[in-house]
Design an enzyme around this catalytic site. Structure first.
Site, PDB file in Angstrom:
ATOM      1  N   LYS A 119      51.136  41.242  62.791  1.00  0.00           N
ATOM      2  CA  LYS A 119      51.839  41.749  63.613  1.00  0.00           C
ATOM      3  C   LYS A 119      50.684  43.278  63.566  1.00  0.00           C
ATOM      4  CE  LYS A 119      52.832  38.700  65.637  1.00  0.00           C
ATOM      5  NZ  LYS A 119      52.624  37.562  67.243  1.00  0.00           N
ATOM      6  N   THR A 158      64.287  34.135  72.839  1.00  0.00           N
ATOM      7  CA  THR A 158      63.648  32.772  73.327  1.00  0.00           C
ATOM      8  C   THR A 158      64.302  32.103  71.553  1.00  0.00           C
ATOM      9  OG1 THR A 158      61.637  34.275  71.908  1.00  0.00           O
ATOM     10  CG2 THR A 158      61.668  34.311  73.779  1.00  0.00           C
ATOM     11  N   SER A 165      54.205  42.757  68.554  1.00  0.00           N
ATOM     12  CA  SER A 165      55.375  43.151  68.470  1.00  0.00           C
ATOM     13  C   SER A 165      55.721  44.404  67.917  1.00  0.00           C
ATOM     14  CB  SER A 165      55.131  42.217  66.883  1.00  0.00           C
ATOM     15  OG  SER A 165      56.661  41.877  66.673  1.00  0.00           O
ATOM     16  N   TYR A 201      55.517  38.716  58.276  1.00  0.00           N
ATOM     17  CA  TYR A 201      55.619  38.573  59.840  1.00  0.00           C
ATOM     18  C   TYR A 201      54.764  39.859  59.809  1.00  0.00           C
ATOM     19  CZ  TYR A 201      56.872  38.729  64.829  1.00  0.00           C
ATOM     20  OH  TYR A 201      56.902  38.666  66.396  1.00  0.00           O
TER      21      TYR A 201
HETATM   22  P1  NAI Z   1      58.477  30.638  70.537  1.00  0.00           P
HETATM   23  O1  NAI Z   1      58.999  30.041  68.679  1.00  0.00           O
HETATM   24  O2  NAI Z   1      59.281  30.400  72.010  1.00  0.00           O
HETATM   25  O3  NAI Z   1      57.219  29.925  71.061  1.00  0.00           O
HETATM   26  C1  NAI Z   1      56.079  30.078  69.451  1.00  0.00           C
HETATM   27  C2  NAI Z   1      55.425  29.048  70.482  1.00  0.00           C
HETATM   28  O4  NAI Z   1      53.834  29.021  69.485  1.00  0.00           O
HETATM   29  C3  NAI Z   1      55.397  27.895  70.250  1.00  0.00           C
HETATM   30  O5  NAI Z   1      55.267  27.350  71.120  1.00  0.00           O
HETATM   31  C4  NAI Z   1      55.386  27.006  69.256  1.00  0.00           C
HETATM   32  O6  NAI Z   1      54.380  25.756  69.866  1.00  0.00           O
HETATM   33  C5  NAI Z   1      53.054  28.226  69.419  1.00  0.00           C
HETATM   34  N1  NAI Z   1      53.319  28.168  67.474  1.00  0.00           N
HETATM   35  C6  NAI Z   1      53.740  28.295  66.449  1.00  0.00           C
HETATM   36  N2  NAI Z   1      53.016  27.320  65.361  1.00  0.00           N
HETATM   37  C7  NAI Z   1      52.034  27.146  66.347  1.00  0.00           C
HETATM   38  C8  NAI Z   1      50.446  26.976  65.245  1.00  0.00           C
HETATM   39  N3  NAI Z   1      50.168  26.936  64.391  1.00  0.00           N
HETATM   40  N4  NAI Z   1      49.239  26.497  66.872  1.00  0.00           N
HETATM   41  C9  NAI Z   1      50.098  26.950  67.537  1.00  0.00           C
HETATM   42  N5  NAI Z   1      50.824  26.922  68.059  1.00  0.00           N
HETATM   43  C10 NAI Z   1      52.102  27.389  67.779  1.00  0.00           C
HETATM   44  O7  NAI Z   1      59.043  32.361  70.160  1.00  0.00           O
HETATM   45  P2  NAI Z   1      57.881  33.147  71.458  1.00  0.00           P
HETATM   46  O8  NAI Z   1      59.273  34.291  71.297  1.00  0.00           O
HETATM   47  O9  NAI Z   1      58.274  32.847  72.784  1.00  0.00           O
HETATM   48  O10 NAI Z   1      57.032  33.688  70.223  1.00  0.00           O
HETATM   49  C11 NAI Z   1      55.515  34.092  70.887  1.00  0.00           C
HETATM   50  C12 NAI Z   1      55.178  35.351  70.712  1.00  0.00           C
HETATM   51  O11 NAI Z   1      55.921  36.055  70.635  1.00  0.00           O
HETATM   52  C13 NAI Z   1      54.858  35.207  68.465  1.00  0.00           C
HETATM   53  O12 NAI Z   1      53.465  35.883  68.496  1.00  0.00           O
HETATM   54  C14 NAI Z   1      55.590  36.249  68.815  1.00  0.00           C
HETATM   55  O13 NAI Z   1      55.807  36.749  67.338  1.00  0.00           O
HETATM   56  C15 NAI Z   1      55.948  37.075  69.451  1.00  0.00           C
HETATM   57  N6  NAI Z   1      56.647  38.180  69.541  1.00  0.00           N
HETATM   58  C16 NAI Z   1      57.754  37.739  69.952  1.00  0.00           C
HETATM   59  C17 NAI Z   1      59.823  38.509  70.107  1.00  0.00           C
HETATM   60  C18 NAI Z   1      60.936  37.762  70.293  1.00  0.00           C
HETATM   61  O14 NAI Z   1      61.813  38.342  70.065  1.00  0.00           O
HETATM   62  N7  NAI Z   1      61.245  36.390  70.624  1.00  0.00           N
HETATM   63  C19 NAI Z   1      59.252  39.849  70.159  1.00  0.00           C
HETATM   64  C20 NAI Z   1      57.820  40.357  69.481  1.00  0.00           C
HETATM   65  C21 NAI Z   1      56.806  39.592  69.391  1.00  0.00           C
END
Ligand code: NAI
Length: 296
Positions: free
Chosen positions: A208, A238, A189, A204
């Site tokens: 990261k 998201t 991130s 967080y």
């Molecule tokens: P999201 O909340 O839609 O997806 C997160 C995913 O991680 C979900 O599929 C969830 O089931 C899974 N997850 C959470 N805890 C878990 C666990 N204990 N075991 C297995 N799976 C688990 O959010 P998003 O945005 O798609 O996030 C994906 C990645 O992107 C994350 O690592 C997040 O930190 C990163 N990210 C997101 C940003 C944003 O603005 N949305 C910006 C920068 C990084």
């Protein structure tokens, strides 16, 4: 002169050699092809992970495993089927329930996915993550540990399990052919680089930053059989962002030179690039994709 002619073994600190590109002078779009490759994406049933999984099959992967923690299992299977049916040749997409906090569950899932996707795994995307906004001075122990457990330990268990599969594939193949070498991609991130405001999210941010340096360390240790890189997104539309107050969003828009959020699907090209031979000389890097957010 051959590529090997440029190497001076006696002067090198490392005996390992990064896999060479199979055909660098081939037309450029062929460098991005993932034809016949297999992949696993954690957190692959929604948000960024879902679009990454879609991108990998669109680029030619013959099979992709998507893992989830909280999605209903019938819904997860439906998502897997819908990706498969949207692509010519209906590639194999399998959904696995797997909590990345459990090393045992991650190892079992990675090994099972490799078996069920045809006996190999070329690409693993450690994408699952959580976010929380709590002032550091009040951070409860259980919540802080949970953040590190998912976002840092979970990434390491995933990368380590992937590396074991990729190392044994590489050893089984002719080491000179480049076959069996893998690509591990971590979703980090911009929070690894700067401190977001107005929200307070020290845990967080630290988790990261930790995975970015972890990726560099793994890239050095695993050069022979896997490249390891990060993607660091800025603000992506998201579920993770949808929970924030409107006032915060307005403040963010003013801080992003690009002036808008990014759709998750706009990121898939960067993961395909890092998964493919198009990035054959790239390891230990962190691709920042943020509409200029980290620049001012
Ligand atoms: P999201 O909340 O839609 O997806 C997160 C995913 O991680 C979900 O599929 C969830 O089931 C899974 N997850 C959470 N805890 C878990 C666990 N204990 N075991 C297995 N799976 C688990 O959010 P998003 O945005 O798609 O996030 C994906 C990645 O992107 C994350 O690592 C997040 O930190 C990163 N990210 C997101 C940003 C944003 O603005 N949305 C910006 C920068 C990084």
């Amino acid at each position: 002169m051959s590529l090997q002619g440029f190497l001076f073994p006696e002067a090198r600190q490392f005996n390992m050699v990064l896999s060479t590109h199979p055909n660098p002078s081939a037309p450029v779009l062929t460098h991005f092809s993932l034809a016949g490759k297999t992949a696993l994406v954690t957190g692959g049933t929604r948000g960024i992970g879902l679009e990454v999984a879609r991108g990998l099959v669109e680029a030619g992967c013959s099979g992709v495993a998507i893992t989830y923690a909280n999605t209903d299992s019938i819904e997860a299977d439906r998502i897997a089927l819908s990706i498969s049916e949207s692509i010519a040749g209906t590639p194999k997409i399998i959904a696995y329930k797997c909590n990345v906090k459990s090393k045992e569950a991650v190892v079992e899932t990675v090994e099972r996915a490799a078996r069920e996707l045809g006996g190999k795994l070329d690409i693993v995307v450690a994408n699952a993550g959580i976010a929380d906004h709590i002032a550091a001075i009040d951070y409860p122990e259980d919540k802080f540990r949970e953040m590190i457990d998912v976002n840092f330990h979970g990434v390491f268990w995933t990368a380590q399990a992937a590396a074991k599969v990729m190392e044994s594939q590489w050893k089984a193949a002719d080491a000179k052919s480049g076959e069996g070498r893998g690509s591990i991609i971590i979703t980090a991130s911009v929070s690894a680089i700067l401190v977001n405001i107005p929200q307070r999210q020290a845990a967080y941010n630290a988790s990261k930053a930790a995975v970015v340096h972890l990726a560099k360390s793994l890239a050095v240790e695993w050069t022979e059989f896997a490249r390891v890189n990060c993607v660091s997104p800025g603000f992506i539309a998201t579920d993770m962002l949808s929970v924030h107050p409107e006032q915060w969003r307005k403040q963010w828009f003013q801080m992003i030179p690009g002036g808008r959020l990014c759709e998750a699907a706009e990121l898939k090209g960067s993961y395909v690039f890092l998964a493919s031979d198009a990035s054959s000389y790239m390891t230990g890097s962190n691709m920042v994709i943020d509409g200029g957010y980290t620049l001012p």
